[in-house]
Design a protein around this motif. Structure first.
Motif, PDB file in Angstrom:
ATOM      1  N   ARG A 241       6.827 -28.483  -4.224  1.00 47.07           N
ATOM      2  CA  ARG A 241       7.714 -28.525  -3.057  1.00 47.07           C
ATOM      3  C   ARG A 241       9.158 -28.317  -3.496  1.00 47.07           C
ATOM      4  O   ARG A 241       9.964 -27.730  -2.772  1.00 47.07           O
ATOM      5  N   ALA A 242       9.482 -28.828  -4.679  1.00 40.69           N
ATOM      6  CA  ALA A 242      10.845 -28.739  -5.194  1.00 40.69           C
ATOM      7  C   ALA A 242      10.822 -28.938  -6.696  1.00 40.69           C
ATOM      8  O   ALA A 242       9.897 -29.556  -7.241  1.00 40.69           O
ATOM      9  N   ILE A 243      11.842 -28.388  -7.363  1.00 38.67           N
ATOM     10  CA  ILE A 243      12.060 -28.659  -8.777  1.00 38.67           C
ATOM     11  C   ILE A 243      13.435 -29.304  -8.914  1.00 38.67           C
ATOM     12  O   ILE A 243      14.276 -29.201  -8.015  1.00 38.67           O
ATOM     13  N   TYR A 244      13.665 -29.969 -10.037  1.00 41.75           N
ATOM     14  CA  TYR A 244      14.940 -30.643 -10.268  1.00 41.75           C
ATOM     15  C   TYR A 244      15.594 -30.115 -11.538  1.00 41.75           C
ATOM     16  O   TYR A 244      14.924 -29.913 -12.551  1.00 41.75           O
ATOM     17  N   GLU A 245      16.904 -29.908 -11.453  1.00 43.30           N
ATOM     18  CA  GLU A 245      17.683 -29.481 -12.606  1.00 43.30           C
ATOM     19  C   GLU A 245      18.996 -30.258 -12.628  1.00 43.30           C
ATOM     20  O   GLU A 245      19.514 -30.652 -11.573  1.00 43.30           O
ATOM     21  N   PRO A 246      19.590 -30.472 -13.814  1.00 42.91           N
ATOM     22  CA  PRO A 246      20.871 -31.189 -13.900  1.00 42.91           C
ATOM     23  C   PRO A 246      22.066 -30.251 -13.728  1.00 42.91           C
ATOM     24  O   PRO A 246      22.151 -29.214 -14.376  1.00 42.91           O
ATOM     25  N   ASP A 247      22.981 -30.626 -12.849  1.00 41.33           N
ATOM     26  CA  ASP A 247      24.216 -29.871 -12.634  1.00 41.33           C
ATOM     27  C   ASP A 247      25.326 -30.538 -13.455  1.00 41.33           C
ATOM     28  O   ASP A 247      25.746 -31.654 -13.163  1.00 41.33           O
TER      29      ASP A 247
ATOM     30  N   ILE B  11      29.350 -34.463 -15.780  1.00 44.20           N
ATOM     31  CA  ILE B  11      28.298 -35.482 -15.705  1.00 44.20           C
ATOM     32  C   ILE B  11      27.061 -34.829 -15.101  1.00 44.20           C
ATOM     33  O   ILE B  11      27.169 -34.039 -14.157  1.00 44.20           O
ATOM     34  N   ALA B  12      25.904 -35.140 -15.635  1.00 42.47           N
ATOM     35  CA  ALA B  12      24.670 -34.548 -15.121  1.00 42.47           C
ATOM     36  C   ALA B  12      24.364 -35.084 -13.728  1.00 42.47           C
ATOM     37  O   ALA B  12      24.123 -36.280 -13.548  1.00 42.47           O
ATOM     38  N   VAL B  13      24.375 -34.202 -12.734  1.00 42.97           N
ATOM     39  CA  VAL B  13      24.041 -34.567 -11.358  1.00 42.97           C
ATOM     40  C   VAL B  13      22.669 -33.976 -11.038  1.00 42.97           C
ATOM     41  O   VAL B  13      22.528 -32.751 -10.955  1.00 42.97           O
ATOM     42  N   PRO B  14      21.644 -34.824 -10.887  1.00 40.21           N
ATOM     43  CA  PRO B  14      20.314 -34.292 -10.563  1.00 40.21           C
ATOM     44  C   PRO B  14      20.361 -33.496  -9.257  1.00 40.21           C
ATOM     45  O   PRO B  14      20.943 -33.938  -8.262  1.00 40.21           O
ATOM     46  N   THR B  15      19.773 -32.318  -9.290  1.00 39.80           N
ATOM     47  CA  THR B  15      19.824 -31.424  -8.144  1.00 39.80           C
ATOM     48  C   THR B  15      18.419 -30.986  -7.763  1.00 39.80           C
ATOM     49  O   THR B  15      17.623 -30.601  -8.615  1.00 39.80           O
TER      50      THR B  15
ATOM     51  N   GLN C  84      17.615 -22.759  -2.374  1.00 40.72           N
ATOM     52  CA  GLN C  84      18.749 -23.600  -2.010  1.00 40.72           C
ATOM     53  C   GLN C  84      18.728 -24.855  -2.873  1.00 40.72           C
ATOM     54  O   GLN C  84      17.668 -25.305  -3.318  1.00 40.72           O
ATOM     55  N   ALA C  85      19.922 -25.416  -3.113  1.00 37.74           N
ATOM     56  CA  ALA C  85      20.052 -26.579  -4.001  1.00 37.74           C
ATOM     57  C   ALA C  85      20.878 -27.650  -3.314  1.00 37.74           C
ATOM     58  O   ALA C  85      21.917 -27.359  -2.701  1.00 37.74           O
ATOM     59  N   THR C  86      20.446 -28.912  -3.434  1.00 34.52           N
ATOM     60  CA  THR C  86      21.178 -30.041  -2.885  1.00 34.52           C
ATOM     61  C   THR C  86      21.131 -31.186  -3.900  1.00 34.52           C
ATOM     62  O   THR C  86      20.132 -31.365  -4.610  1.00 34.52           O
ATOM     63  N   PRO C  87      22.221 -31.986  -3.997  1.00 37.21           N
ATOM     64  CA  PRO C  87      22.187 -33.152  -4.895  1.00 37.21           C
ATOM     65  C   PRO C  87      21.031 -34.075  -4.537  1.00 37.21           C
ATOM     66  O   PRO C  87      20.754 -34.308  -3.359  1.00 37.21           O
ATOM     67  N   ALA C  88      20.351 -34.573  -5.551  1.00 39.04           N
ATOM     68  CA  ALA C  88      19.187 -35.436  -5.315  1.00 39.04           C
ATOM     69  C   ALA C  88      19.649 -36.891  -5.169  1.00 39.04           C
ATOM     70  O   ALA C  88      20.602 -37.325  -5.807  1.00 39.04           O
ATOM     71  N   THR C  89      18.955 -37.631  -4.315  1.00 42.74           N
ATOM     72  CA  THR C  89      19.295 -39.045  -4.122  1.00 42.74           C
ATOM     73  C   THR C  89      18.774 -39.906  -5.246  1.00 42.74           C
ATOM     74  O   THR C  89      19.355 -40.918  -5.603  1.00 42.74           O
TER      75      THR C  89
END
Length: 217
Positions: free
Chosen positions: A105-111, A116-120, A208-213
């Motif tokens: 459904r989604a993958i996560y990458e660090p921004d 600072i690494a922001v999970p996205t 599309q990419a959004t910051p992860a909670t």
């Protein structure tokens, strides 16, 4: 490189493929966890009335036959397409054409752009499932039990307008190989010598990419 992703729930798999894996799996997946994937139905399991695509489950992180235990999965969850044919962990599955599709459904990458690494959280813009090109293999543990495992294939993303934003500033940018929907059957049936033809970037405007909670294990 992708170490964290979301799998579809069993109900969704049944609605789309008419079956679900025979093993329970987690929806929030990290290397070493069990998750669902697609593969071409093996000859001994084929039936004229059944789909030739099989929904099954295995450990996220490829386990070649020589692995001593499942801990190796923590290092073999992604395979670089440029070296997959030579790397000891992956070369047998690649040579045999053990093609898999990892459903996400989604993958996560660090921004890291802020320092600072922001999970996205990265998804398809149309909210469809990602079908990620991968490999699968069999592994027999010390107890004699056979276990399936899988990995995702990756390509360079230094010039990809979205995926070049992730990972540490000095690291090479990588992205998983997301297959267009129309290529799924072709990838699963492709001969080993044709595998490289599918190692392409997915268009940035379809993601599309959004910051992860939260990305806790």
């Amino acid at each position: 490189m992708c170490s964290h992703y979301e799998a579809p729930d069993p109900e969704h798999l049944f609605n789309v493929y008419g079956s679900i894996p025979g093993h329970k799996y987690k929806l929030d997946l990290w290397p070493g966890y069990t998750g669902p994937f697609l593969r071409q139905r093996l000859p001994e399991r084929q039936d004229e009335d059944a789909s030739q695509v099989e929904v099954t489950a295995g450990i996220y992180g490829l386990l070649p036959h020589w692995a001593k235990d499942t801990k190796l999965a923590r290092r073999t969850y992604n395979a670089r397409s440029e070296t997959v044919a030579e790397k000891k962990s992956f070369r047998s599955a690649w040579a045999q054409g053990n093609h898999a599709i990892v459903l996400a459904r989604a993958i996560y990458e660090p921004d890291w752009r802020s320092g600072i690494a922001v999970p996205t959280r990265i998804t398809r813009r149309d909210c469809g499932l990602m079908g990620i090109a991968g490999l699968w293999d069999r592994w027999t543990g010390p107890d004699g039990e056979e276990t399936l495992s899988f990995c995702m294939l990756t390509v360079n993303a230094d010039q990809h307008s979205l995926m070049k934003l992730y990972h540490r500033p000095d690291d090479e940018r990588r992205m998983v190989v997301i297959l267009p929907n129309g290529c799924h059957q072709d990838w699963l049936k492709a001969k080993p010598e044709d595998s490289w033809d599918y190692m392409r970037q997915y268009p940035a405007d379809r993601l599309q990419a959004t910051p992860a909670t939260s990305t806790s294990r």
